[in-house]
Design a protein around this motif. Structure first.
Motif, PDB file in Angstrom:
ATOM      1  N   THR A 151     -64.493 -27.953 -47.919  1.00 24.02           N
ATOM      2  CA  THR A 151     -63.398 -28.906 -47.751  1.00 24.02           C
ATOM      3  C   THR A 151     -62.280 -28.243 -46.957  1.00 24.02           C
ATOM      4  OG1 THR A 151     -63.916 -29.910 -49.880  1.00 24.02           O
ATOM      5  CG2 THR A 151     -61.722 -30.357 -48.962  1.00 24.02           C
ATOM      6  N   PRO A 152     -61.813 -28.889 -45.862  1.00 28.21           N
ATOM      7  CA  PRO A 152     -60.751 -28.264 -45.075  1.00 28.21           C
ATOM      8  C   PRO A 152     -59.465 -28.161 -45.883  1.00 28.21           C
ATOM      9  CG  PRO A 152     -61.133 -30.534 -44.367  1.00 28.21           C
ATOM     10  CD  PRO A 152     -62.225 -30.188 -45.331  1.00 28.21           C
ATOM     11  N   PRO A 153     -58.692 -27.126 -45.659  1.00 27.09           N
ATOM     12  CA  PRO A 153     -57.446 -26.968 -46.410  1.00 27.09           C
ATOM     13  C   PRO A 153     -56.433 -28.048 -46.055  1.00 27.09           C
ATOM     14  CG  PRO A 153     -57.551 -25.396 -44.610  1.00 27.09           C
ATOM     15  CD  PRO A 153     -58.885 -26.061 -44.668  1.00 27.09           C
ATOM     16  N   GLN A 154     -55.569 -28.343 -46.984  1.00 26.91           N
ATOM     17  CA  GLN A 154     -54.507 -29.302 -46.735  1.00 26.91           C
ATOM     18  C   GLN A 154     -53.519 -28.726 -45.719  1.00 26.91           C
ATOM     19  OE1 GLN A 154     -54.066 -32.496 -47.934  1.00 26.91           O
ATOM     20  NE2 GLN A 154     -56.175 -32.206 -48.655  1.00 26.91           N
ATOM     21  N   PRO A 155     -52.995 -29.574 -44.799  1.00 23.60           N
ATOM     22  CA  PRO A 155     -52.038 -29.063 -43.821  1.00 23.60           C
ATOM     23  C   PRO A 155     -50.778 -28.552 -44.510  1.00 23.60           C
ATOM     24  CG  PRO A 155     -52.103 -31.468 -43.788  1.00 23.60           C
ATOM     25  CD  PRO A 155     -53.232 -31.013 -44.653  1.00 23.60           C
ATOM     26  N   GLY A 156     -50.234 -27.472 -43.974  1.00 23.14           N
ATOM     27  CA  GLY A 156     -49.015 -26.919 -44.529  1.00 23.14           C
ATOM     28  C   GLY A 156     -47.795 -27.708 -44.100  1.00 23.14           C
ATOM     29  N   PRO A 157     -46.641 -27.363 -44.610  1.00 22.42           N
ATOM     30  CA  PRO A 157     -45.420 -28.060 -44.227  1.00 22.42           C
ATOM     31  C   PRO A 157     -45.104 -27.820 -42.761  1.00 22.42           C
ATOM     32  CG  PRO A 157     -44.910 -26.088 -45.496  1.00 22.42           C
ATOM     33  CD  PRO A 157     -46.394 -26.272 -45.561  1.00 22.42           C
ATOM     34  N   PRO A 158     -44.572 -28.830 -42.057  1.00 24.82           N
ATOM     35  CA  PRO A 158     -44.265 -28.665 -40.644  1.00 24.82           C
ATOM     36  C   PRO A 158     -43.189 -27.609 -40.434  1.00 24.82           C
ATOM     37  CG  PRO A 158     -43.297 -30.686 -41.500  1.00 24.82           C
ATOM     38  CD  PRO A 158     -44.185 -30.149 -42.570  1.00 24.82           C
ATOM     39  N   LYS A 159     -43.373 -26.823 -39.388  1.00 27.76           N
ATOM     40  CA  LYS A 159     -42.412 -25.774 -39.091  1.00 27.76           C
ATOM     41  C   LYS A 159     -41.321 -26.315 -38.156  1.00 27.76           C
ATOM     42  CE  LYS A 159     -45.725 -21.990 -39.562  1.00 27.76           C
ATOM     43  NZ  LYS A 159     -46.375 -20.823 -38.888  1.00 27.76           N
ATOM     44  N   PRO A 160     -40.076 -25.995 -38.414  1.00 32.19           N
ATOM     45  CA  PRO A 160     -39.009 -26.452 -37.520  1.00 32.19           C
ATOM     46  C   PRO A 160     -39.116 -25.770 -36.170  1.00 32.19           C
ATOM     47  CG  PRO A 160     -38.151 -24.895 -39.124  1.00 32.19           C
ATOM     48  CD  PRO A 160     -39.565 -25.190 -39.533  1.00 32.19           C
ATOM     49  N   PHE A 161     -38.653 -26.465 -35.146  1.00 28.88           N
ATOM     50  CA  PHE A 161     -38.654 -25.887 -33.808  1.00 28.88           C
ATOM     51  C   PHE A 161     -37.402 -25.024 -33.647  1.00 28.88           C
ATOM     52  CE2 PHE A 161     -37.248 -26.184 -29.336  1.00 28.88           C
ATOM     53  CZ  PHE A 161     -38.308 -25.499 -28.756  1.00 28.88           C
ATOM     54  N   THR A 162     -37.612 -23.790 -33.246  1.00 25.33           N
ATOM     55  CA  THR A 162     -36.491 -22.874 -33.049  1.00 25.33           C
ATOM     56  C   THR A 162     -36.130 -22.821 -31.576  1.00 25.33           C
ATOM     57  OG1 THR A 162     -37.239 -21.535 -34.918  1.00 25.33           O
ATOM     58  CG2 THR A 162     -35.679 -20.518 -33.400  1.00 25.33           C
ATOM     59  N   VAL A 163     -34.924 -23.204 -31.276  1.00 25.23           N
ATOM     60  CA  VAL A 163     -34.462 -23.214 -29.897  1.00 25.23           C
ATOM     61  C   VAL A 163     -33.923 -21.836 -29.528  1.00 25.23           C
ATOM     62  CG1 VAL A 163     -32.935 -24.332 -28.237  1.00 25.23           C
ATOM     63  CG2 VAL A 163     -33.812 -25.627 -30.181  1.00 25.23           C
ATOM     64  N   PRO A 164     -34.431 -21.242 -28.449  1.00 22.54           N
ATOM     65  CA  PRO A 164     -33.878 -19.953 -28.025  1.00 22.54           C
ATOM     66  C   PRO A 164     -32.385 -20.076 -27.726  1.00 22.54           C
ATOM     67  CG  PRO A 164     -35.909 -20.461 -26.842  1.00 22.54           C
ATOM     68  CD  PRO A 164     -35.520 -21.694 -27.586  1.00 22.54           C
ATOM     69  N   LYS A 165     -31.633 -19.035 -27.998  1.00 28.34           N
ATOM     70  CA  LYS A 165     -30.200 -19.058 -27.769  1.00 28.34           C
ATOM     71  C   LYS A 165     -29.926 -19.190 -26.270  1.00 28.34           C
ATOM     72  CE  LYS A 165     -25.882 -16.605 -28.706  1.00 28.34           C
ATOM     73  NZ  LYS A 165     -25.247 -17.852 -29.169  1.00 28.34           N
ATOM     74  N   ALA A 166     -29.149 -20.190 -25.920  1.00 30.65           N
ATOM     75  CA  ALA A 166     -28.861 -20.475 -24.513  1.00 30.65           C
ATOM     76  C   ALA A 166     -27.466 -19.982 -24.138  1.00 30.65           C
ATOM     77  CB  ALA A 166     -28.973 -21.969 -24.249  1.00 30.65           C
ATOM     78  N   GLU A 167     -27.327 -19.606 -22.875  1.00 35.98           N
ATOM     79  CA  GLU A 167     -26.012 -19.305 -22.326  1.00 35.98           C
ATOM     80  C   GLU A 167     -25.566 -20.510 -21.495  1.00 35.98           C
ATOM     81  OE1 GLU A 167     -23.639 -16.078 -19.463  1.00 35.98           O
ATOM     82  OE2 GLU A 167     -25.783 -15.814 -19.899  1.00 35.98           O
ATOM     83  N   LYS A 168     -24.405 -21.031 -21.827  1.00 34.32           N
ATOM     84  CA  LYS A 168     -23.905 -22.216 -21.139  1.00 34.32           C
ATOM     85  C   LYS A 168     -22.542 -21.916 -20.528  1.00 34.32           C
ATOM     86  CE  LYS A 168     -26.098 -25.320 -24.515  1.00 34.32           C
ATOM     87  NZ  LYS A 168     -25.885 -26.457 -25.448  1.00 34.32           N
ATOM     88  N   PHE A 169     -22.338 -22.381 -19.321  1.00 34.65           N
ATOM     89  CA  PHE A 169     -21.025 -22.238 -18.685  1.00 34.65           C
ATOM     90  C   PHE A 169     -20.868 -23.309 -17.610  1.00 34.65           C
ATOM     91  CE2 PHE A 169     -24.072 -19.504 -16.618  1.00 34.65           C
ATOM     92  CZ  PHE A 169     -23.829 -19.620 -15.252  1.00 34.65           C
ATOM     93  N   THR A 170     -19.648 -23.542 -17.207  1.00 36.11           N
ATOM     94  CA  THR A 170     -19.326 -24.561 -16.214  1.00 36.11           C
ATOM     95  C   THR A 170     -18.493 -23.937 -15.102  1.00 36.11           C
ATOM     96  OG1 THR A 170     -19.343 -26.285 -17.916  1.00 36.11           O
ATOM     97  CG2 THR A 170     -18.271 -26.823 -15.828  1.00 36.11           C
ATOM     98  N   LEU A 171     -18.861 -24.216 -13.878  1.00 36.00           N
ATOM     99  CA  LEU A 171     -18.115 -23.699 -12.736  1.00 36.00           C
ATOM    100  C   LEU A 171     -16.829 -24.495 -12.539  1.00 36.00           C
ATOM    101  CD1 LEU A 171     -20.987 -23.073 -10.137  1.00 36.00           C
ATOM    102  CD2 LEU A 171     -20.100 -21.557 -11.930  1.00 36.00           C
ATOM    103  N   PRO A 172     -15.849 -23.943 -11.820  1.00 39.52           N
ATOM    104  CA  PRO A 172     -14.578 -24.659 -11.608  1.00 39.52           C
ATOM    105  C   PRO A 172     -14.746 -26.036 -10.967  1.00 39.52           C
ATOM    106  CG  PRO A 172     -14.333 -22.359 -11.019  1.00 39.52           C
ATOM    107  CD  PRO A 172     -15.788 -22.558 -11.309  1.00 39.52           C
ATOM    108  N   ASN A 173     -15.812 -26.239 -10.190  1.00 40.01           N
ATOM    109  CA  ASN A 173     -16.015 -27.547  -9.551  1.00 40.01           C
ATOM    110  C   ASN A 173     -16.697 -28.558 -10.471  1.00 40.01           C
ATOM    111  OD1 ASN A 173     -18.613 -26.526  -9.606  1.00 40.01           O
ATOM    112  ND2 ASN A 173     -18.862 -26.439  -7.375  1.00 40.01           N
ATOM    113  N   GLY A 174     -16.980 -28.163 -11.714  1.00 40.93           N
ATOM    114  CA  GLY A 174     -17.554 -29.092 -12.683  1.00 40.93           C
ATOM    115  C   GLY A 174     -19.043 -28.978 -12.875  1.00 40.93           C
ATOM    116  N   LEU A 175     -19.735 -28.152 -12.105  1.00 38.61           N
ATOM    117  CA  LEU A 175     -21.179 -28.004 -12.249  1.00 38.61           C
ATOM    118  C   LEU A 175     -21.510 -27.238 -13.529  1.00 38.61           C
ATOM    119  CD1 LEU A 175     -23.833 -27.469  -9.644  1.00 38.61           C
ATOM    120  CD2 LEU A 175     -23.684 -25.695 -11.385  1.00 38.61           C
TER     121      LEU A 175
END
Length: 464
Positions: free
Chosen positions: A27-51
């Motif tokens: 008998t196949p094992p029961q599925p385990g609890p779903p694992k949360p998706f881990t988002v890699p730490k992002a670097e965010k910044f905005t240029l003076p022109n708004g980009l």
């Protein structure tokens, strides 16, 4: 040996062995609890022109995806400019003021990538996927493509001819015909309701039209740059900052939210001799920024948006009316509609509609069983993790989050929110949003053979 051969030939040996093998099957094992998706730490910044810039270290393969998302798409077209955004997008691939298209293509190829441009209702997406060591060079070249495009008149006749061919092909495909009418009935004269141009409209476009569209709709304020993969963050940041520093701010993003039709509408488009009828039925619902959107995604996956959904199991697996039915939540900025699409055998057009509406009614009558809900939640959780398992996938989800203003924690909490949806919530979503009395229904098919079948669902309005 002769005894063994005889048993094999008569199947007796299989009859002797099979029950034992079946009985011993683990008998196949029961599925385990779903694992949360881990988002890699992002670097965010905005240029003076708004980009805006988002950089995400991701994966172990030495490659990097860079994408520029510009808030300029079909939404920005006037009524007489359908596909002008697409034509402008194609022209972006035709070189820069300093480089020919061949030179640009060769540079990307030497980095292990190529230039891609995709135009959507809300955005133009300009991207490449290159070896990580070339990330700064690729960033500079992408910046050159979008900030100083050549937009050459010499290439316009060829690109217009290509567009005419694509239009001619699309106009022969029943799903495209149905989609065009469905969107028109839903959105009227809003840009979201204009799927195809006319041939004369395409023919009259001049290079000045594309140049004007670019000048009026492209700029730093409307642009977000995404970088994901293995790269040198400092070098890429420096390259992007220098390459985009002098780009003009340009206009703020256009906000033009439609008032979609939410009343029962029916239209039959005749396709003489068609062996299948193409069905499009749906209605406007809440967009991704609404708190009900994730519960509605669960509801959609259970109703028709997965292979294990109720409609698919009914009209594909049980009845054999169709091969590939599906439903989806089709989202644009502050706008979404739910739609079920199916190509069904002509002779069972009416019965297919009966089963589809029957499954909708079933969802609206009561909460789903716990085991069915659990299967759908596991499916959505798994699909979400798979969608984010590549550089392109991570960038696509980050762009979705930013376009719809969903917040920094959306990706990291998505799996938990999906699995927190209750059966009562699914029932409530179906009752609140999937209302047959407010649906638009478009059918493309052989009228003499299906007219009586579909008559119970609405008055027939013929469109040649």
């Amino acid at each position: 040996m002769k005894r063994l051969i005889k048993l094999l030939a008569t199947g007796t040996l299989a009859a002797v062995i099979l029950p034992t093998a079946v009985a011993q099957k683990p008998t196949p094992p029961q599925p385990g609890p779903p694992k949360p998706f881990t988002v890699p730490k992002a670097e965010k910044f905005t240029l003076p022109n708004g980009l805006a810039i988002t950089m995400v270290p991701y994966g172990t393969i030495p490659k990097v995806e860079i994408m520029l998302a510009v808030r300029a798409g079909n939404l920005n077209e006037a009524a007489e400019q359908v596909w002008l955004a697409d034509l402008t997008g194609e022209l972006l691939k035709e070189g820069t003021k300093a480089k020919t298209s061949e030179a640009v293509d060769q540079q990307f190829a030497r980095m292990g990538g190529r230039l891609d441009v995709q135009v959507t209702p809300d955005q133009t997406l300009i991207s490449t996927d290159v070896l990580g060591e070339y990330a700064p060079d690729a960033a500079r070249l992408l910046a050159e493509v979008v900030t100083t495009p050549r937009l050459p008149a010499s290439e316009l006749p060829r690109l217009k001819a290509d567009a005419q061919r694509r239009l001619a092909v699309a106009k022969t495909q029943p799903r495209q015909i149905a989609l065009e009418r469905f969107r028109k009935l839903l959105y009227g004269d809003h840009p979201y309701g204009r799927v195809f141009p006319t041939e004369p409209m395409l023919a009259k476009y001049a290079i000045e039209d594309a140049q004007k569209f670019y000048a009026q709709n492209f700029g730093a304020t409307r642009t977000h740059v995404y970088v994901a993969g293995k790269f040198d963050p400092a070098a890429v940041k420096s390259a992007l900052t220098q390459a985009f520093a002098k780009w003009t701010r340009g206009p703020a993003p256009l906000v033009n939210i439609p008032k979609a039709n939410a009343r029962r509408t029916f239209e039959l488009i005749e396709r003489p001799g068609a062996v299948q009828s193409t069905l499009y039925l749906g209605l406007p619902v809440v967009d991704p920024s609404h708190a009900d959107y994730i519960p509605l995604q669960v509801t959609n996956a259970m109703l028709g948006g997965s292979f294990i959904s109720r409609i698919t199991q009914n009209i594909r697996e049980n009845k054999g009316y169709t091969y590939s039915p599906f439903s989806q939540l089709s989202a644009r900025y502050r706008d979404t509609y739910w739609v079920e699409v199916a190509d069904v055998t002509t002779a069972v057009t009416g019965p297919s509609l009966k089963e589809i509406f029957g499954e909708i009614d079933g969802m609206r009558k009561g909460p789903p069983p716990a085991d069915e809900l659990a299967r759908i939640q596991r499916y959505l959780s798994g699909v979400f993790v798979l969608q984010n398992s590549t550089r392109e996938g991570v960038i696509g989800r980050l762009n979705f989050v930013n376009l719809h203003g969903l917040g920094d924690d959306y990706l990291s909490t998505y799996v938990q929110k999906v699995n927190a949806v209750t059966a009562a919530a699914v029932h409530r979503m179906a009752q609140k949003y999937v209302d047959p009395d407010r649906m638009t229904l478009v059918i493309v098919g052989d009228k003499p053979k299906i007219n009586d079948q579909v008559a119970p669902y609405a008055q027939v309005s013929m469109k040649q």
